[in-house]
Every structure is written in structure tokens, then in C-alpha cells.
Design an enzyme around this catalytic site. Structure first.
Site, short mmCIF file in Angstrom:
data_model
loop_
_atom_site.label_atom_id
_atom_site.label_comp_id
_atom_site.label_asym_id
_atom_site.label_seq_id
_atom_site.Cartn_x
_atom_site.Cartn_y
_atom_site.Cartn_z
N SER A 59 2.93 5.63 2.10
CA SER A 59 2.27 4.33 1.98
C SER A 59 2.88 3.52 0.85
O SER A 59 2.64 3.82 -0.32
CB SER A 59 0.77 4.53 1.72
OG SER A 59 0.57 5.52 0.72
N LYS A 82 8.14 15.25 -3.63
CA LYS A 82 8.95 14.30 -2.85
C LYS A 82 9.55 13.22 -3.73
O LYS A 82 10.61 12.65 -3.40
CB LYS A 82 8.13 13.69 -1.70
CG LYS A 82 6.88 12.94 -2.11
CD LYS A 82 7.11 11.46 -2.34
CE LYS A 82 5.87 10.78 -2.86
NZ LYS A 82 6.06 9.35 -3.12
N VAL A 118 7.61 2.18 -13.35
CA VAL A 118 7.48 3.63 -13.50
C VAL A 118 8.26 4.36 -12.41
O VAL A 118 8.13 4.04 -11.22
CB VAL A 118 5.99 4.05 -13.44
CG1 VAL A 118 5.86 5.57 -13.48
CG2 VAL A 118 5.21 3.42 -14.58
#
Length: 332
Positions: free
Chosen positions: A138, A191, A279
Site C-alpha cells: 500500500s 521487505k 525516512v
């Protein structure tokens, strides 16, 4: 269902989820740890810094400055901070949360000092609070723009998972549930490290053969670590692992992939971080995954190679050579 939700963390992802809750008709308040950022959102009714594509928040979404003073107003708290700020946020909640309130986390990663799962941190600090994790493939901008998205809500308490599922789900945003909170967290965290590796490969023009191999072997590494930590094997073929891995490794909306791409193009770590200008979770998560793999004696060649590029000054070209020429073995 009409709830009052406090969102802590006003980056792109926290804002996108706040919007999704507001689209559902919930009353939502969002807080940034930077006072000037809250001031901007309050004054302009948007998040120009992290989600400029949304010109105006719905009327049911507003920024809030001193959330501690009005904590009793809310039914649930959504934590969407970077992983580096998760533990501090949970400690702040411990001091003011009420018994009826529970926590939903949208943060991916491990604890930066103990390398524990974030659910373990929350359970240790606030032991009697229900905890759910929202994770899966997402990108924030697509969720905010109401594009079809499917995610997973993981919780040890299946009823709280179902509650959270209903809280978020509508015709654009579909939530599935699972009680495998370990597997969901491992997939969502590891991931990000593999996405850096995928970005490096793309930056070095290695082609789609290498991309496919990296995703497939990367999934095998996630599975090995997850099983050691107590995850269910079925989780790794679902949205929180395979789905999120495919998304994050394949599209430049991923900050981790972009960071890796710049490294593959020959930029330094500092230059690459500066160019992403946000980030990069995989950069710090690489340390935690490396330490966990060593602790549990799990062989994770792609993760180890990425760690060495990031923290041991190994040239990406040497990393690839070492990966391709290591001892031959059976696939399984």
C-alpha cells in the site's frame, strides 16, 4: 460504526490512513511530533509536506497539537510513526491511555535497540491493551487518492482484528484478517531491506531476470527468519509478505527502492539519503534483521550482502559477485 480515532504520526502513510478513516465517516485527529507541522495542517487543512496531492482534508479530519490533554475523547489510537519513534510513542501512551482504548499500528520495522517485534514492545509496555497491525502492499498516495488497495490486519485477538477490519474497509480499501502477527511483521520489515537490494540492482541496470531472482530468493529469506521467530508458513504467500515485497521492490514510489537505486548509480549513502529526503526504513532495519539472523542462525545472503554495502563499505559490484559465485546448492 462511527468512531473517534487519534493518529500519531503525520507522514505520508499516517496521513493516508487518517484520510481513509475520515472517508469512512470516523472523526479523526492527526498529530505530528513537529509543532510547526501541526500548525501548517491546522492552518491550511492539508499535509503539504508529505502528501501534497491532497489539497484539502475532509471536515472529519483535523490536526491536533496537545493530544495528551484530550486523550479521553478517542476510542482507538493509530500509531504511524517511523520505527525509530515507536517505542517512545508507546511509552507516552502508557502514561495517559484509558482502559477502553486500544492500539492499531501501521509502523513497519523492529525495535531499534532490542531488535524485538514492535508488537512485543507494545505488549511489554502496555500489557493489557489490545494491539492490531495494519500492513500490506500500500503506497500512501494511492490510498489517499482512493485507488483500490488490499491490506491485512493482524492481531492475536481475532475479534479486535475484525473490529479494525470494519473500521477501515470500504469499496476502495479492503482489509483481510490474520492472527499471525509475527509473520505479518517480519514480512513488512524485511521487505524494506530487500527493496534496497532491488533498487541497487535496478541502478546497476541488471535487468528483469535479476529482479525476479531477487524477489523470489528474498521471499525465501523472509520465510526462513519468520519461521524461526514463530510465524505461520501460509502468511508468506499473502499480502503482508509476498504482496508487500512485490510492491516495494518494483516501484519507485518506494523510498527504500529509490535509496538503493541511487546507491547502484554510484552515489554515497549520505548522498542517497539526502536525495530521498525522507525516512528510509530499510536502512536501519538492515541492522536489526542482520542481528536477528545471526542470533537465530538463519542464512540470509541477500540481507547480509545489503547490510555489508550499507555498513561495511562493500562495493555493490563486489556484493553481486560474491552472491553469484558463492557455493552452489539445492533451491530448497
Amino acid at each position: 460504526m462511527h468512531k473517534k480515532i487519534l493518529v500519531l504520526g503525520a507522514g505520508a502513510w499516517g496521513t493516508a490512513l487518517a484520510l481513509q478513516l475520515a472517508y469512512k465517516g470516523h472523526e479523526v485527529r492527526i498529530n505530528s511530533w513537529k509543532a510547526e507541522h501541526n500548525d501548517q495542517m491546522l492552518a491550511e487543512g492539508n499535509n503539504q509536506k508529505y502528501l501534497p496531492s491532497i489539497e484539502k482534508f475532509p471536515d472529519t479530519l483535523k490536526a491536533i497539537q496537545n493530544w495528551q490533554a484530550s486523550i479521553e475523547y478517542f476510542d482507538d489510537i493509530l500509531v504511524a510513526t517511523p520505527s525509530s519513534g515507536f517505542k517512545k510513542t508507546i511509552f507516552e501512551l502508557k502514561d495517559c491511555m484509558l482502559p477502553h482504548q486500544n492500539i492499531i499500528s501501521a509502523t513497519k520495522g523492529f525495535c531499534h535497540d532490542t531488535y524485538a517485534l514492535l508488537s512485543e514492545i507494545a505488549e511489554d509496555i502496555i500489557p493489557n491493551t489490545k494491539f492490531a497491525l495494519l500492513t500490506g502492499p500500500s503506497f500512501a498516495k494511492e490510498v489517499a487518492n482512493k485507488l483500490p488497495t488490499a491490506v491485512v490486519v493482524a492481531s492475536k485477538d481475532i475479534e479486535y482484528a475484525k473490529y479494525t477490519q470494519k473500521l477501515f474497509s470500504n469499496e476502495n480499501f479492503r482489509c483481510y484478517t490474520t492472527t499471525d502477527i509475527i509473520g505479518a511483521q517480519v514480512g513488512g520489515a524485511v521487505k524494506n531491506v530487500l527493496a534496497i537490494a532491488a533498487g541497487i540492482a535496478a541502478g546497476m541496470d541488471f535487468g528483469v531476470n535479476a529482479h525476479a531472482a531477487l524477489i523470489t530468493r528474498g521471499l525465501a529469506e523472509i520465510k526462513k527468519l519468520g519461521l524461526k521467530l514463530g510465524a505461520d508458513v501460509e502468511t508468506f504467500m499473502g499480502l503482508s509478505c509476498l504482496g508487500d515485497l512485490l510492491l516495494t521492490c518494483s516501484d519507485n514510489q518506494s523510498r527504500n527502492r529509490r535509496f538503493g537505486y541511487y546507491l547502484g548509480q554510484g552515489m554515497s549513502i549520505e548522498e542517497s539519503l539526502h536525495k530521498v529526503n525522507n525516512v528510509v526504513e530499510g536502512y536501519s532495519t538492515a541492522i536489526a534483521v542482520y542481528k536477528l539472523a545471526q542470533k537465530h542462525e538463519v542464512d540470509m545472503p541477500l540481507v547480509f550482502a545489503t547490510y555489508r554495502v550499507l555498513y561495511e563499505n562493500v562495493d555493490p559490484k563486489d556484493m553481486v559477485r560474491q552472491l553469484m559465485t558463492r557455493q552452489l546448492k539445492n533451491e530448497n
